[in-house]
Design an enzyme around this catalytic site. Structure first.
Site, PDB file in Angstrom:
ATOM      1  N   GLY A  59      -0.595  -3.911   8.590  1.00 42.79           N
ATOM      2  CA  GLY A  59       0.625  -3.183   8.929  1.00 42.79           C
ATOM      3  C   GLY A  59       1.773  -4.154   9.092  1.00 42.79           C
ATOM      4  CB  CYS A  86      -3.809  -8.116   7.634  1.00 41.87           C
ATOM      5  SG  CYS A  86      -2.267  -9.023   7.590  1.00 41.87           S
ATOM      6  CE1 TYR A  87       0.551  -5.269  14.359  1.00 45.83           C
ATOM      7  CE2 TYR A  87      -0.984  -3.426  14.369  1.00 45.83           C
ATOM      8  CZ  TYR A  87       0.050  -4.131  14.962  1.00 45.83           C
ATOM      9  OH  TYR A  87       0.589  -3.691  16.146  1.00 45.83           O
ATOM     10  CG  HIS A 175      -4.287  -7.466   2.854  1.00 45.18           C
ATOM     11  ND1 HIS A 175      -4.125  -6.249   3.462  1.00 45.18           N
ATOM     12  CD2 HIS A 175      -3.354  -8.286   3.391  1.00 45.18           C
ATOM     13  CE1 HIS A 175      -3.123  -6.320   4.323  1.00 45.18           C
ATOM     14  NE2 HIS A 175      -2.638  -7.550   4.296  1.00 45.18           N
ATOM     15  CD  GLU A 177      -6.628  -4.212   1.962  1.00 44.81           C
ATOM     16  OE1 GLU A 177      -7.443  -5.126   2.223  1.00 44.81           O
ATOM     17  OE2 GLU A 177      -5.657  -3.945   2.694  1.00 44.81           O
ATOM     18  CG  ASP A 232      -4.404  17.294 -10.360  1.00 40.52           C
ATOM     19  OD1 ASP A 232      -5.253  16.595 -10.950  1.00 40.52           O
ATOM     20  OD2 ASP A 232      -3.320  16.858  -9.956  1.00 40.52           O
ATOM     21  CE  LYS A 374      -4.264  13.426 -12.416  1.00 42.49           C
ATOM     22  NZ  LYS A 374      -3.392  14.569 -12.145  1.00 42.49           N
TER      23      LYS A 374
END
Ligand code: XMP
Length: 518
Positions: A59, A86-87, A175, A177, A232, A374
């Site tokens: 963050g 991180c944060y 990070h 991710e 969708d 998606k």
């Protein structure tokens, strides 16, 4: 969706730009997770969600700032495995008695972490001595909380990897991710293995569960589902049909803002492959009539949104009183982004299918794709037997060509746009690029330009080609076509489409641009 019975992981969002990527990496590992903004997370909400583990995201705040975000203190006594990123790492240290400092500790971009001790979280790491990671921090942990030990360091973060193994608490400064931490997914997978996840989030399982949830929500009532031509709404329709059969009626609203051949393609696909009652409502006079003379983007969107509701309500009555309206809303549309000012975030565009339904609408929503990204919707579509050619279609927005026709919308302009778009997509397919591109379309510009064709002067519209690569439409990069492709396509459009004498290529990324022109 309610009553999810999969093993669940909770991500507490402290507002990082990349929190969604944590969810994506976990979903790729077949782990069900949800992102909840920190403001909404309490001890009670965690117990209600019943996660098997919790990840605290990065963050933009500093834990040293007054009033900066925190996790509920109870989180640390629930016996749940935790991973702070991180944060999230700094919050863990701060709340558990360690120390975080600012000045002179920042590190942005690529960094290399070297191991300082063995840790199961790092299985598969450090095979080449060190590991590339992506850092983005101003503050850093300078004193570990009690029980924690260091397991890896980078030049500016002595505690790049830390853990309290006894409590199954892990905290990293980088990070895992993001793409630029190449072995980040391995670390996340190790964490979920340590937390006892078995990877039970499969599309087959999701389908069964979604069907039960739809049956429970709808009971014996009737549902109508607006088909837009996009993937969708089609996947939502087929799924709901599996759940409640003929209680579902689909309405394909031809707004006059569809692409070339779209109505035939969608209606044909449904009529030929599925036994779903389908109303093909030609409402082009209504939509184009109300849009006549309007050029403001938000006014246009609002008019279209309102007319959709009118049309759905009309058909809800015609099928004997539908109580539910089904929509193909996706997870990125419903994740509440963290707003540090506490105020509402700026409306960039009013998406007509996301929370923007007027209160007067009497129908309740059925949104069976609310938990999915998606690519997961596409996987579900395949699971439901939708043809690959349909499932792989580029996204198409609810307001249709209206948002690709800046300025006033007229029938002649829409006809020109449809033809140019068809040539462009044909080119993309012929060059084998369709599946490589996330979304491609033509926008017709509200400007005429002078040209010369043969020996004559022309004064026709200019158009812009758009093609982007994206993961979920939230950020995007323009697609790097070759100059040959662009030249050939421009020539074809100008030769084959009467009314266009100039072609441009839009090379704006998102942000600062948006994918659509309005
Ligand atoms: P933007 O233009 O906001 O678009 O960058 C991101 C993605 O969303 C689609 N889009 C919409 N989809 N209703 C929809 O169903 C809408 O009102 C809408 N507006 C934009 C757009 O095509 C792109 O894929």
């Amino acid at each position: 969706m309610t009553n999810i019975t999969h093993q669940r992981l909770l991500i507490i969002d402290f507002g990082s730009q990349v929190t969604q990527l944590i969810a994506r990496r976990l979903r790729e590992a077949k782990i069900y997770c949800e992102i909840h903004p920190y403001q909404k997370v309490t001890g009670e909400s965690i117990r209600a969600f019943d996660p098997r583990a919790v990840i605290l995201s990065g963050g933009p705040a500093s834990v040293m700032d007054e009033g900066s975000p925190r996790a509920p203190d109870e989180l640390f006594t629930m016996g749940l495995p935790l991973l702070g990123i991180c944060y999230g790492q700094q919050v863990m240290m701060e709340q558990l008695g360690g120390k975080v400092e600012g000045e002179g500790h920042s590190e942005f971009g690529r960094a290399f972490v070297t191991p300082t001790a063995d840790l199961p979280l790092l299985d598969g790491w450090f095979e080449t001595g060190n590991e590339q990671v992506w850092m983005s921090h101003g503050d850093t942990v300078t004193e570990l909380a009690e029980g924690f030990a260091p397991y890896g360091a980078s030049p500016n973060a002595p505690y790049a990897i830390t853990a309290d193994v006894a409590r199954n608490f892990y905290a990293v400064q980088f990070h895992p991710e993001v793409h630029h931490t190449p072995k980040g997914s391995v670390l996340l997978k190790n964490f979920t293995d340590l937390a006892g996840f078995t990877g039970d989030w499969t599309m087959g399982a999701y389908k069964e569960q979604a069907i039960e949830a739809i049956q429970a929500q709808v009971g014996n009532e009737r549902v109508i589902c607006g088909l837009s031509g996009g993937v969708d709404s089609s996947v939502a329709a087929v799924l709901i049909h599996e759940a409640i059969g003929d209680q579902l009626t689909c309405v394909f609203v031809d707004t006059g803002l569809m692409r070339q051949g779209e109505a035939d393609e969608v209606v044909g696909m449904f009529r030929d492959n599925y036994n779903i009652p389908l109303i093909h409502a030609d409402e082009s006079d209504l939509f184009l009539g109300e849009l006549d003379g309007q050029s403001d983007p938000e006014t246009k969107r609002k008019i279209i949104g309102k007319l959709f509701i009118d049309v759905f309500e009309k058909h809800a009555k015609s099928v004997g009183g539908a109580k539910f309206l089904a929509q193909g809303t996706l997870y990125p549309d419903v994740i509440e982004s963290v707003s540090f000012s506490g105020g509402p975030s700026v409306t960039i565009k009013s998406h007509h299918n996301v929370g923007g339904l007027p209160e007067r609408m009497n129908m309740q929503l059925v949104e069976p794709l609310r938990d999915l990204f998606k690519d997961e919707v596409r996987a579900l579509g395949r699971e439901l037997g939708l043809p690959d050619s349909f499932v792989g279609r580029h996204p198409f927005p609810g307001p249709g060509l209206a948002i690709r026709c800046p300025g006033e919308i007229t029938r002649p302009k829409l006809d020109i746009l449809r033809k140019a778009d068809a040539v462009y997509i044909d080119q993309i397919r012929k060059h084998g690029l369709y599946d490589e591109i996330w979304q491609a379309f033509v926008a017709i510009l509200p400007v005429r330009t002078v040209g010369v064709m043969g020996d004559g002067r022309t004064y026709d519209f200019a158009c812009a080609l758009r093609a982007v690569n994206s993961v979920d439409g939230m950020t995007a990069d323009y697609y790097p076509f070759s100059h040959e492709f662009l030249g050939e396509t421009a020539t074809r459009i100008i030769n084959e489409v009467e009314g266009i004498n100039r072609v441009t290529y839009d090379i704006t990324s998102k942000p600062p641009g948006t994918i659509e022109w309005e």
